[in-house]
Design an enzyme around this catalytic site. Sequence first.
Site, PDB file in Angstrom:
ATOM      1  N   GLU A 124       0.837  -1.192   0.000  1.00  0.00           N
ATOM      2  CA  GLU A 124       0.000   0.000   0.000  1.00  0.00           C
ATOM      3  C   GLU A 124       0.878   1.251   0.000  1.00  0.00           C
ATOM      4  OE1 GLU A 124      -4.195   1.248   2.004  1.00  0.00           O
ATOM      5  OE2 GLU A 124      -2.641   0.589   3.369  1.00  0.00           O
ATOM      6  N   GLY A 264       1.506   0.346  11.365  1.00  0.00           N
ATOM      7  CA  GLY A 264       1.042  -0.464  12.479  1.00  0.00           C
ATOM      8  C   GLY A 264       0.592  -1.825  12.012  1.00  0.00           C
ATOM      9  N   ALA A 265      -0.085  -1.867  10.858  1.00  0.00           N
ATOM     10  CA  ALA A 265      -0.587  -3.117  10.309  1.00  0.00           C
ATOM     11  C   ALA A 265      -1.078  -2.859   8.891  1.00  0.00           C
ATOM     12  CB  ALA A 265      -1.719  -3.677  11.176  1.00  0.00           C
ATOM     13  N   GLU A 299      -7.946  -3.593  11.463  1.00  0.00           N
ATOM     14  CA  GLU A 299      -7.627  -4.348  10.246  1.00  0.00           C
ATOM     15  C   GLU A 299      -8.755  -5.309   9.892  1.00  0.00           C
ATOM     16  OE1 GLU A 299      -5.158  -3.174   8.610  1.00  0.00           O
ATOM     17  OE2 GLU A 299      -4.624  -1.938  10.335  1.00  0.00           O
ATOM     18  N   HIS A 302     -11.476  -3.750   7.881  1.00  0.00           N
ATOM     19  CA  HIS A 302     -11.133  -3.579   6.470  1.00  0.00           C
ATOM     20  C   HIS A 302     -11.552  -4.775   5.615  1.00  0.00           C
ATOM     21  CE1 HIS A 302      -9.061   0.188   6.208  1.00  0.00           C
ATOM     22  NE2 HIS A 302      -8.151  -0.118   7.113  1.00  0.00           N
TER      23      HIS A 302
END
Length: 849
Positions: A124, A264-265, A299, A302
Amino acid sequence: MPGTNLTRAEASERADLIQTETYRVELDLTGEETFRSATTVRFAATPGASSFIDLIADEVLAIRLNGEELPVDSYADSRIPLPNLAADNELYVEAICPFSHTGEGLHRAVDPADGQVYLYSQFEVPDARRMYANFEQPDLKAQFTFVVDAPESWKVFSVSPTPEPTPLGGGVARWEFTPTERISTYLTAIVAGPYVGGTGSYTSTDGRVIPMGVYARASLGEYLDAQECIDITIQGMEVFENEFDVPYPFRKYDQIFVPEFNAGAMEHPGCVTILDDYVFRSRPTAALVERRAITIIHELAHMWFGDLVTMKWWNDLWLNESFAEFMSHVATAKNTRWTDAWVTFNASEKVWAQAQDQLPSTHPISAEIRDLEDVMVNFDGITYGKGASVFQQLVAYVGYNEFMTGVSRYLKKKAWGNATLEDLLVELEAASGRDLKAWSKLWLEEAGINTLTPVIEADGETITRFAIRQTCDEHASLRPHRIGVGGYALEGGKLERVVNVELDIDGELTEVAELAGTRRPDLFLINDGDLAYAKVRLDERSAATARDHINAFTDRLPRTLVLASMWDMCRDAELPATDYVELALRALETEDHGTVLRYLLSQLQTATELYSAPANRPELKEKVAARLFEILATTEPASDRQLQIAMAAVTMSGDSQLDLVAGWLSDDNVPAGLAVDANFRWVILRRLAAAGRVDEATIAAELAERDNTASGAAGAARARASISDAGAKERAWEDIVGGKTSNSVQRALGWGFTEGNPELLVPYVERFFGEILNQWENRTLEFSQNFVSLVYPAPLNGLDLGVDLVARTQQWLDENAEAAPALRRMVLERLSNAQRAAAAQACDAARSA
């Protein structure tokens, strides 16, 4: 030339020509510096059209389009031209790609604890092209089949369930994954290495049993609390499946804690990667434990909002992140042990958002994203915190049940496709009956922040008029808000709520008629309940009550809101830093909420070391250090509060405390219950290094003999760069600007470089400004951002050392008007922060004048 950039116009034109169908990506990951990548992509196109596919590689070995060989030297500027396309096309690209050491692309890390190699991808937003040839934009979704050759002792993960490997001989095996669901390129993933972990499962609302796994490096295996992570994930699953009325969309759910991660993730479908600082080798603060839980659930959100339905272009990236951030706090508060997650949200995300929103680089939540460089610097507090705050406001405006009904309809209608903000608003309007066009324009399409101030008239103790005045900065309009007004009375030493009015406000002045004729309480709090996104001011009497009785609140949230308001006033040079320091020290006598405590201590340090008048700073620093050690002495042993205050006390310790602090390394006079573990030792060594009390040999010995791990390497790098010695600063500088360090070590060096004696930074002012363009043009975005944001010599601001930091930063901007907008934005933010610090220092100096 485009370089590695891609504009929105180019992406739109390509999407009009091409419809992607399938990818087959074959990877040989057995090398040390590079890997072989072979991609076969099938796609439809407008016959006769020409386009391009994206790739970043060391060497292209073959390009074959519809059976015809294309010249490999046509690859240039991160693109392969595709001429004269057919209606149905098959493209084969074979390349040699480098492993990344910057956290961008396919990252390769070596664990210093045992020499084991770990790989993970991070794409990303535009970095899948660093692993395989693809059409790198979110609206060209496809099915992906990955085939991976790797050491047979490894585990290999991707979006699809991990298959049984086929031995190839020579210690190598092949993993051939089944095709993924239809997803975007940036959501694909490969994670490989000798990861260890635990497994579990979740039964979805549609009856499927979803396998779950949690994994980390082998050297972290004994610290990995896999079941805790699985339990949190299941708690989030229960909320999301119920609220969205959509079963979990994918086939399994792995979470892998990976080293040297930049974020972070990352929410790859069913294959989430998480920063492995969240595997706790040393005792974590309560704030960090809660942040991990919120990150896990963020997450997970998402999987529906971002993965099942994906934005069409990066201008709606905020929608993914804001929604996930909002829903992570909804689910955390509703179905985990962190029931006061909204207090955490106010102390962290909302404060971050408001600070970002007051920079000159502020932008609408729904920002105009012209190209990839724009989006890379828009991962900010507005994307996450302000957007989530506005979702809070939106839910108050349309109703929670109506909001969730609209979200559910949106997810069902757009499943496996791409969508825009308009698509979501249409469903929310239909579910709520509210017209959201005006709301969207004011809240999502305009930047800036509003300020809400009480207007109070009284006859003695009786209120004759109460109104709320709304103002706005140059970026914003006056906006509608749903807010609460709380009144608190001091009774028996406690501040209790005695007034509670909830109302809609709009325009410049809103009368609150319900309060006329009532008795005035000791403190009024606008935005009680934290529904609105706005700066809030206290009237004079309320501010005085807050300063004298901050520890008298019986409810955690209003106390947190008052502290946030007072900090904002300090940042805006309306409250002298010395006064804020006194308030913060008083609040620290009782504060025990992990995240509030974390931010309060950070703000105390900024007020003391940057916002205070330089002439008064030595005395103030001495006072703060002494008081922190006094508070530490009365803090409950072995509590999170003790740990956080102890770390802050060490970080801000002065000469009179350094002997005591140094003794803790040898277990001398350590407070009862305080564990001086690996992480805490680095905090101590960093402070001693900055004070000139330890040298590089001592730091190297600590690394080699006590903590030869990845986190130890970062701790040693920061401590080494903190040393108050000209030679140490020079060596750190060389490693930062051109050394072959990992991304995590470079960040640590950057943090340490500006610590210690600020006089040592003076020779680097001109070198810093002279190096900015070189870093931007010749290093990856991650490294160049780290350089600009972390090495900027902020500690020199206001000091009488012959450097006018504000003027020098402005000079660079004036001389580099043609520099990339994203780079100018970063430097402009540094300038704004320097100007803010200068104003705060002047405010504090006026207090004692």
